[in-house]
Design a protein around this motif. Sequence first.
Motif, PDB file in Angstrom:
ATOM      1  N   SER A  58       0.808  -1.218   0.000  1.00 39.30           N
ATOM      2  CA  SER A  58       0.000   0.000   0.000  1.00 39.30           C
ATOM      3  C   SER A  58       0.842   1.269   0.000  1.00 39.30           C
ATOM      4  CB  SER A  58      -0.941  -0.001   1.205  1.00 39.30           C
ATOM      5  OG  SER A  58      -1.889  -1.040   1.086  1.00 39.30           O
ATOM      6  N   PHE A  59       2.013   1.213   0.626  1.00 38.81           N
ATOM      7  CA  PHE A  59       2.849   2.412   0.704  1.00 38.81           C
ATOM      8  C   PHE A  59       3.306   2.869  -0.684  1.00 38.81           C
ATOM      9  CE2 PHE A  59       6.556   4.986   1.876  1.00 38.81           C
ATOM     10  CZ  PHE A  59       5.997   5.762   2.875  1.00 38.81           C
ATOM     11  N   GLU A  60       3.358   1.951  -1.639  1.00 39.80           N
ATOM     12  CA  GLU A  60       3.791   2.289  -2.998  1.00 39.80           C
ATOM     13  C   GLU A  60       2.658   2.840  -3.871  1.00 39.80           C
ATOM     14  OE1 GLU A  60       6.618   0.078  -0.952  1.00 39.80           O
ATOM     15  OE2 GLU A  60       4.647  -0.736  -1.467  1.00 39.80           O
ATOM     16  N   LEU A  61       1.439   2.841  -3.395  1.00 37.97           N
ATOM     17  CA  LEU A  61       0.301   3.311  -4.192  1.00 37.97           C
ATOM     18  C   LEU A  61       0.403   4.781  -4.606  1.00 37.97           C
ATOM     19  CD1 LEU A  61      -2.565   1.460  -2.284  1.00 37.97           C
ATOM     20  CD2 LEU A  61      -1.771   0.970  -4.619  1.00 37.97           C
ATOM     21  N   PRO A  62       0.780   5.712  -3.720  1.00 41.63           N
ATOM     22  CA  PRO A  62       0.798   7.114  -4.139  1.00 41.63           C
ATOM     23  C   PRO A  62       1.742   7.425  -5.299  1.00 41.63           C
ATOM     24  CG  PRO A  62       0.743   6.987  -1.752  1.00 41.63           C
ATOM     25  CD  PRO A  62       0.974   5.591  -2.270  1.00 41.63           C
ATOM     26  N   VAL A  82      -4.206  -2.537   4.861  1.00 42.30           N
ATOM     27  CA  VAL A  82      -3.233  -2.474   5.952  1.00 42.30           C
ATOM     28  C   VAL A  82      -3.964  -2.959   7.189  1.00 42.30           C
ATOM     29  CG1 VAL A  82      -1.596  -1.039   7.212  1.00 42.30           C
ATOM     30  CG2 VAL A  82      -2.215  -0.423   4.858  1.00 42.30           C
ATOM     31  N   ILE A  83      -3.406  -3.997   7.815  1.00 41.45           N
ATOM     32  CA  ILE A  83      -4.035  -4.579   8.999  1.00 41.45           C
ATOM     33  C   ILE A  83      -3.170  -4.280  10.210  1.00 41.45           C
ATOM     34  CG2 ILE A  83      -4.806  -6.722  10.088  1.00 41.45           C
ATOM     35  CD1 ILE A  83      -5.434  -7.759   7.247  1.00 41.45           C
ATOM     36  N   HIS A  89       3.784   0.766  13.015  1.00 37.89           N
ATOM     37  CA  HIS A  89       3.895   0.657  11.561  1.00 37.89           C
ATOM     38  C   HIS A  89       2.546   0.935  10.885  1.00 37.89           C
ATOM     39  CE1 HIS A  89       3.935  -1.775   7.767  1.00 37.89           C
ATOM     40  NE2 HIS A  89       5.095  -1.155   7.627  1.00 37.89           N
ATOM     41  N   PHE A  90       1.471   0.376  11.417  1.00 37.68           N
ATOM     42  CA  PHE A  90       0.125   0.561  10.875  1.00 37.68           C
ATOM     43  C   PHE A  90      -0.204   2.045  10.733  1.00 37.68           C
ATOM     44  CE2 PHE A  90      -4.381   1.350  11.738  1.00 37.68           C
ATOM     45  CZ  PHE A  90      -5.011   0.538  10.806  1.00 37.68           C
ATOM     46  N   THR A 118      -8.170  -0.025   5.918  1.00 41.17           N
ATOM     47  CA  THR A 118      -7.332   0.157   7.114  1.00 41.17           C
ATOM     48  C   THR A 118      -8.087  -0.488   8.265  1.00 41.17           C
ATOM     49  OG1 THR A 118      -8.293   2.346   7.496  1.00 41.17           O
ATOM     50  CG2 THR A 118      -6.261   2.256   6.215  1.00 41.17           C
ATOM     51  N   CYS A 119      -7.759  -1.728   8.548  1.00 43.52           N
ATOM     52  CA  CYS A 119      -8.565  -2.554   9.449  1.00 43.52           C
ATOM     53  C   CYS A 119      -7.765  -3.024  10.659  1.00 43.52           C
ATOM     54  CB  CYS A 119      -9.096  -3.765   8.694  1.00 43.52           C
ATOM     55  SG  CYS A 119     -10.122  -3.329   7.280  1.00 43.52           S
ATOM     56  N   ASP A 120      -8.475  -3.293  11.722  1.00 33.91           N
ATOM     57  CA  ASP A 120      -7.853  -3.847  12.920  1.00 33.91           C
ATOM     58  C   ASP A 120      -7.566  -5.338  12.768  1.00 33.91           C
ATOM     59  OD1 ASP A 120      -7.768  -1.471  14.423  1.00 33.91           O
ATOM     60  OD2 ASP A 120      -9.843  -1.746  15.065  1.00 33.91           O
TER      61      ASP A 120
END
Length: 161
Positions: A58-62, A82-83, A89-90, A118-120
Amino acid sequence: MSGKGAPELTVQNSGDLRVAVIAAQWHEKVMGGLVDGALRALGDLGIDEPTLLRVPGSFELPVAAKVLASRGYDAVVALGVVIRGGTPHFDYVCQGVTQGLAQVSVDTGVPIGFGVLTCDTEEQALDRAGLPGSNEDKGHEAVTAAVATANVLRSVSEPWR
């Protein structure tokens, strides 16, 4: 359910839009559902040849969204998950992805469909992934929102000078 109160969007005349979908690779089952929902939504809207790119996480999406937005796409849809774990880190990843995608959209004027879960827990992610038995289909919703916004933006005429 987090989707409570969502608007019913009617999207028409979208077949000529250039749309790209970027999907992270982490959490394969969840991502499979998100991608399937996004591609189904695009087909429903008459967008038969979308671009689909996969990035590591996900960090590479932007950064991928920025490149696609600068290359003439009318809308870009970012899908990821992102869990929450036992470290901060989350929080850092979620904040970076959210701010990064928002900044790309504002800087380029290209709508970015936000399909980043963005889930627990993994169970929460699966419930939003559009899989059989899921309560929500966030991949489908992200496409619909991005394409609806692209249609609104192209309906705005240039101001008189």
